[in-house]
Design a protein around this motif. Structure first.
Motif, PDB file in Angstrom:
ATOM      1  N   GLY A 195       0.820  -1.198   0.000  1.00 27.43           N
ATOM      2  CA  GLY A 195       0.000   0.000   0.000  1.00 27.43           C
ATOM      3  C   GLY A 195       0.861   1.257   0.000  1.00 27.43           C
ATOM      4  O   GLY A 195       2.024   1.242   0.392  1.00 27.43           O
ATOM      5  N   GLU A 205      -8.910  -0.029   4.180  1.00 27.03           N
ATOM      6  CA  GLU A 205      -7.626   0.187   3.526  1.00 27.03           C
ATOM      7  C   GLU A 205      -6.478  -0.325   4.390  1.00 27.03           C
ATOM      8  O   GLU A 205      -5.492  -0.861   3.876  1.00 27.03           O
ATOM      9  N   GLU A 208      -6.292  -3.926   3.750  1.00 23.62           N
ATOM     10  CA  GLU A 208      -5.636  -4.196   2.476  1.00 23.62           C
ATOM     11  C   GLU A 208      -4.123  -4.034   2.587  1.00 23.62           C
ATOM     12  O   GLU A 208      -3.359  -4.768   1.958  1.00 23.62           O
ATOM     13  N   ASN A 209      -3.683  -3.068   3.366  1.00 24.50           N
ATOM     14  CA  ASN A 209      -2.238  -2.895   3.550  1.00 24.50           C
ATOM     15  C   ASN A 209      -1.603  -4.122   4.199  1.00 24.50           C
ATOM     16  O   ASN A 209      -0.415  -4.395   4.011  1.00 24.50           O
ATOM     17  N   SER A 212      -3.466  -7.562   1.293  1.00 23.56           N
ATOM     18  CA  SER A 212      -3.857  -7.297  -0.085  1.00 23.56           C
ATOM     19  C   SER A 212      -3.714  -8.542  -0.953  1.00 23.56           C
ATOM     20  O   SER A 212      -2.776  -9.333  -0.785  1.00 23.56           O
ATOM     21  N   HIS A 283       0.751   0.597  -4.216  1.00 27.77           N
ATOM     22  CA  HIS A 283      -0.554   0.522  -4.874  1.00 27.77           C
ATOM     23  C   HIS A 283      -1.589   1.293  -4.065  1.00 27.77           C
ATOM     24  O   HIS A 283      -1.625   1.193  -2.844  1.00 27.77           O
ATOM     25  N   HIS A 285      -4.807   1.368  -2.670  1.00 26.82           N
ATOM     26  CA  HIS A 285      -5.894   0.434  -2.381  1.00 26.82           C
ATOM     27  C   HIS A 285      -7.235   1.162  -2.325  1.00 26.82           C
ATOM     28  O   HIS A 285      -7.302   2.379  -2.111  1.00 26.82           O
ATOM     29  N   TRP A 292     -14.469  -1.940  -2.532  1.00 30.26           N
ATOM     30  CA  TRP A 292     -13.528  -3.024  -2.208  1.00 30.26           C
ATOM     31  C   TRP A 292     -14.215  -4.381  -2.312  1.00 30.26           C
ATOM     32  O   TRP A 292     -13.664  -5.333  -2.883  1.00 30.26           O
TER      33      TRP A 292
END
Length: 465
Positions: A195, A205, A208-209, A212, A283, A285, A292
């Motif tokens: 991320g 988020e 996701e970090n 992911s 990236h 996210h 998402w």
């Protein structure tokens, strides 16, 4: 001469490779194997590395790389004699992200921006012109694979860098990945995708970090179907142009899973794909739960198209016959379940020990390997219950107390194990909620694709010896 290693190159053992019998043998790779070393080969080891100094050490290094027992230390590899590359960027209506990426690319390399039929193309065109990038404007939206192919057709350099518009490149990412092409069999190399630093603004988020779908972990690996790193995302990737053209680039009929398909076709052609986490690309996210969730479901819809093209590689779980019996016995939750599972595991220890006959402590080696196999079996079974087969699990929970118990244990154990590997940026409760939503979305996508394709291939586990 196909050896990827020359003088000065160093290969280092994979973290799972074990040196046994006082250096007389190595155990590791995927699938796990025992590699016996000759007295001459043993002298070439320096700790857990093989420095390449002559033809013999080059042969040993190649053998270890090919078996997955070791990996080249990327910074010891030479720079290609012709390191020129072109950056191809597929984009659709993301001028802000495109400008951020072009800023990170810097001056020097040629850049081709492929506008995949933006609804408002003027800002994209303006950003491309401001940074001196060549713009290819497509009249119809063809998806990421088609857009990358459109750029690839115009590349005249030996290498191409694919970078999605929501990526930010580190200065050393591409130069470092190019070193892997010292091996003439390497067709593509990809960095670790993480991320954007300090950019997490929402709990989803932050999840996701940590977890992911694009982040393949902290350890280098060959990318091969059926292994722990079975595919690599092309959101950021460096590739040999002639190798891509030999396999006709991306399959433009695929809107999702096109990167998995490309990896598997390259490997099927006898080429190599390397995952190199020593360098990274950032990236952006998704920050909204709805966006998402939908994206995770879209990832799942790639299962059936991949199953149609690669039925031998796509399966939600892969079991050995013994592990299928082991998992089935525990799922039955009867009085005999634990004794049967224990007997199966004991039999596996004996079988592996016999294969290690000739080593000093064959059964001492066999026990942890059987234990790892049991843990992997339980992890795959849990994933079936909570991710790939969750609709069936939900129905089973309505009528079976045993199914409810199995589903609860699988869900909680999965959260506990995965959360421990994270960076603690998200509390356990919200991490657990995100984890289960992740599985629900992906599993729903898999089922939708199976129903649409009228096939259960992507849902069927594979039992193999």
């Amino acid at each position: 001469m196909t050896l990827p290693v020359g003088a000065g190159v160093v290969v280092v053992f994979d973290r799972h490779t074990r040196v046994v019998d006082g250096g007389r043998a190595l155990v590791g790779g995927f699938p796990t194997r025992l590699l016996r070393l000759t007295p001459r080969a043993r002298k070439l080891l320096v700790g857990r590395t093989v420095p390449v100094r002559d033809a013999a050490s080059a042969v040993l290094a190649e053998r270890l790389i090919d078996c997955g027992l070791a990996h080249p230390v990327v910074h010891s590899l030479p720079v290609p004699s012709d390191p020129r590359y072109t950056v191809v960027i597929p984009v659709r209506d993301r001028p802000r992200q495109l400008e951020r990426l072009l800023r990170s690319v810097g001056v020097g390399p040629s850049v081709i921006v492929v506008d995949d039929a933006s609804r408002n193309p003027a800002p994209v065109s303006a950003v491309a012109a401001r940074y001196g990038a060549r713009l290819v404007a497509l009249r119809a939206n063809v998806g990421p694979g088609g857009a990358r192919n459109a750029g690839l057709r115009l590349v005249t350099t030996p290498y191409v860098v694919f970078a999605d518009s929501d990526i930010v490149l580190d200065p050393e990412t591409v130069p470092t990945l190019l070193r892997h092409f010292a091996d003439p069999r390497v067709a593509m190399a990809v960095p670790r995708i993480t991320g954007l630093t300090g950019a997490a603004t929402t709990w989803i988020e932050r999840y996701e970090n940590t977890r992911s779908s694009l982040d393949l972990g902290a350890h280098p690996a060959p990318v091969r179907p059926g292994t722990p790193v079975s595919w690599a995302p092309t959101a950021c990737a460096v590739a040999r142009v002639d190798a891509l053209r030999d396999v006709r680039g991306f399959d433009e009929r695929m809107r999702v899973g096109e990167d998995v398909d490309l990896c598997w076709r390259l490997v099927g052609a006898g080429l190599r794909v390397r995952y190199e986490p020593a360098v990274r690309a950032s990236h952006e996210h998704r920050t909204r739960v709805g966006d998402w969730f939908v994206r995770k479901a879209v990832y799942g819809t790639g299962a059936q198209p991949l199953a149609r093209r690669h039925p031998q590689h796509i399966a939600p779980a892969v079991f050995a016959p013994w592990s299928a019996v082991f998992a089935g016995a525990l799922l039955a939750q009867r009085r005999w379940s634990v004794p049967v599972a224990g007997a199966v595991l004991g039999g596996v220890v004996l079988r592996i020990g016999r294969k290690f006959d000739g080593t000093r402590h064959p059964y001492r080696l066999a026990v942890p390997l059987a234990g790892n196999g049991a843990v992997a079996t339980l992890a795959q079974t849990s994933a079936l219950l909570t991710r790939h087969w969750w609709p069936l699990t939900a129905v089973g929970c309505l009528v079976s107390r045993r199914m409810r118990r199995a589903a609860a244990v699988a869900a909680l154990a999965d959260i506990a194990l995965e959360y421990r590997r994270g960076d603690d940026s998200l509390d356990p409760l919200r991490y657990g909620v995100a984890r289960r939503l992740d599985d629900l979305a992906y599993g729903a996508g898999v089922w939708l694709s199976a129903l649409k394709g009228r096939s259960t291939t992507a849902l069927r586990p594979r039992v193999t010896r």
